[in-house]
Design a protein around this motif. Structure first.
Motif, PDB file in Angstrom:
ATOM      1  N   GLY A 198      28.265  31.310  49.231  1.00  0.00           N
ATOM      2  CA  GLY A 198      27.873  30.370  48.534  1.00  0.00           C
ATOM      3  C   GLY A 198      27.679  30.780  47.168  1.00  0.00           C
ATOM      4  O   GLY A 198      27.134  29.926  46.188  1.00  0.00           O
ATOM      5  N   ASP A 199      27.745  32.170  46.857  1.00  0.00           N
ATOM      6  CA  ASP A 199      27.396  32.616  45.493  1.00  0.00           C
ATOM      7  C   ASP A 199      28.660  32.481  44.647  1.00  0.00           C
ATOM      8  O   ASP A 199      29.568  33.344  44.877  1.00  0.00           O
ATOM      9  N   PHE A 200      28.981  31.455  43.896  1.00  0.00           N
ATOM     10  CA  PHE A 200      30.094  31.004  43.169  1.00  0.00           C
ATOM     11  C   PHE A 200      30.285  32.206  42.076  1.00  0.00           C
ATOM     12  O   PHE A 200      31.584  32.162  41.582  1.00  0.00           O
ATOM     13  N   ASP A 201      29.465  33.164  41.713  1.00  0.00           N
ATOM     14  CA  ASP A 201      29.815  33.958  40.883  1.00  0.00           C
ATOM     15  C   ASP A 201      30.422  35.148  41.661  1.00  0.00           C
ATOM     16  O   ASP A 201      31.087  36.096  40.728  1.00  0.00           O
ATOM     17  N   GLY A 202      30.602  35.298  42.696  1.00  0.00           N
ATOM     18  CA  GLY A 202      30.999  36.048  43.457  1.00  0.00           C
ATOM     19  C   GLY A 202      32.647  36.258  43.114  1.00  0.00           C
ATOM     20  O   GLY A 202      33.349  37.207  43.272  1.00  0.00           O
ATOM     21  N   LEU A 203      33.297  34.924  43.185  1.00  0.00           N
ATOM     22  CA  LEU A 203      34.458  34.743  42.964  1.00  0.00           C
ATOM     23  C   LEU A 203      34.985  35.316  41.644  1.00  0.00           C
ATOM     24  O   LEU A 203      36.065  36.001  41.462  1.00  0.00           O
ATOM     25  N   GLN A 243      35.633  44.908  46.603  1.00  0.00           N
ATOM     26  CA  GLN A 243      36.257  43.617  46.917  1.00  0.00           C
ATOM     27  C   GLN A 243      35.767  42.879  48.213  1.00  0.00           C
ATOM     28  O   GLN A 243      35.596  41.589  47.795  1.00  0.00           O
ATOM     29  N   PRO A 244      35.530  43.316  49.248  1.00  0.00           N
ATOM     30  CA  PRO A 244      35.217  42.348  50.403  1.00  0.00           C
ATOM     31  C   PRO A 244      33.801  42.006  50.207  1.00  0.00           C
ATOM     32  O   PRO A 244      33.473  40.760  50.645  1.00  0.00           O
ATOM     33  N   VAL A 245      33.066  42.598  49.622  1.00  0.00           N
ATOM     34  CA  VAL A 245      31.622  42.466  49.370  1.00  0.00           C
ATOM     35  C   VAL A 245      31.563  41.127  48.305  1.00  0.00           C
ATOM     36  O   VAL A 245      30.849  40.321  48.636  1.00  0.00           O
ATOM     37  N   PHE A 246      32.349  41.299  47.042  1.00  0.00           N
ATOM     38  CA  PHE A 246      32.442  40.176  46.237  1.00  0.00           C
ATOM     39  C   PHE A 246      32.981  38.990  46.945  1.00  0.00           C
ATOM     40  O   PHE A 246      32.304  37.603  46.607  1.00  0.00           O
ATOM     41  N   ALA A 247      33.927  38.900  47.662  1.00  0.00           N
ATOM     42  CA  ALA A 247      34.579  37.891  48.425  1.00  0.00           C
ATOM     43  C   ALA A 247      33.673  37.436  49.537  1.00  0.00           C
ATOM     44  O   ALA A 247      33.601  36.025  49.417  1.00  0.00           O
ATOM     45  N   SER A 249      39.229  58.722  44.402  1.00  0.00           N
ATOM     46  CA  SER A 249      37.899  58.410  44.828  1.00  0.00           C
ATOM     47  C   SER A 249      37.428  57.311  44.048  1.00  0.00           C
ATOM     48  O   SER A 249      36.713  56.320  44.702  1.00  0.00           O
ATOM     49  N   ALA A 250      37.791  57.137  42.780  1.00  0.00           N
ATOM     50  CA  ALA A 250      37.417  55.949  41.995  1.00  0.00           C
ATOM     51  C   ALA A 250      38.109  54.790  42.571  1.00  0.00           C
ATOM     52  O   ALA A 250      37.719  53.581  42.570  1.00  0.00           O
ATOM     53  N   HIS A 251      39.327  54.862  42.832  1.00  0.00           N
ATOM     54  CA  HIS A 251      40.095  53.615  43.617  1.00  0.00           C
ATOM     55  C   HIS A 251      39.392  53.336  44.920  1.00  0.00           C
ATOM     56  O   HIS A 251      39.221  52.085  44.886  1.00  0.00           O
ATOM     57  N   MET A 252      38.943  54.293  45.590  1.00  0.00           N
ATOM     58  CA  MET A 252      38.329  53.731  46.885  1.00  0.00           C
ATOM     59  C   MET A 252      36.898  53.001  46.694  1.00  0.00           C
ATOM     60  O   MET A 252      36.524  52.124  47.255  1.00  0.00           O
ATOM     61  N   VAL A 253      36.209  53.408  45.674  1.00  0.00           N
ATOM     62  CA  VAL A 253      34.877  52.878  44.981  1.00  0.00           C
ATOM     63  C   VAL A 253      35.046  51.499  44.843  1.00  0.00           C
ATOM     64  O   VAL A 253      34.425  50.652  45.184  1.00  0.00           O
TER      65      VAL A 253
END
Length: 120
Positions: free
Chosen positions: A25-30, A15-19, A6-10
């Motif tokens: 354009g949110d360079f902190d996302g990387l 990851q796709p959200v941050f990418a 469950s922790a792994h899933m969360v």
């Protein structure tokens, strides 16, 4: 096993959200994506240890085998991302999220193993 999966899933769901934040354009996302990759990979390795315990204690090999496949894919995907091989990193990321989702469902759908009480 359920708690770690469950922790792994969360962790992997972010990851796709941050990418995506980075790509808009949110360079902190990387940076968040890179930190998230470290977290996901670490939880994956912890899951391998837990899956080995499940295999030894409960005689169930499938959690280890499926975890080994997911963690191997995650490791290859991690290395592809670090090396900038996006042609491999992106599709393998999608497959890894899908595989972990299937594993999450399998872990939660199976009943907990019943152990009979032993007389002292």
């Amino acid at each position: 096993m359920r708690a770690v999966v469950s922790a792994h899933m969360v962790a992997i769901a972010g990851q796709p959200v941050f990418a995506g934040a980075y790509l808009t354009g949110d360079f902190d996302g990387l940076h968040r994506h890179a930190v998230g990759a470290d977290v996901v990979t670490s939880i994956g390795y912890l899951q391998v240890i837990v899956a080995i315990v499940v295999w030894v204690r409960l005689r169930q090999a499938w959690p280890f085998l499926s975890t080994a496949a997911v963690v191997t894919a995650e490791t290859v995907q991690y290395l592809a991302g670090v090396n900038g091989a996006l042609w491999l990193h992106v599709p393998l990321g999608v497959m890894t999220v899908a595989a972990l989702t299937v594993q999450f469902i399998a872990v939660w759908r199976r009943p907990l193993p019943w152990r009979e009480a032993r007389d002292a």
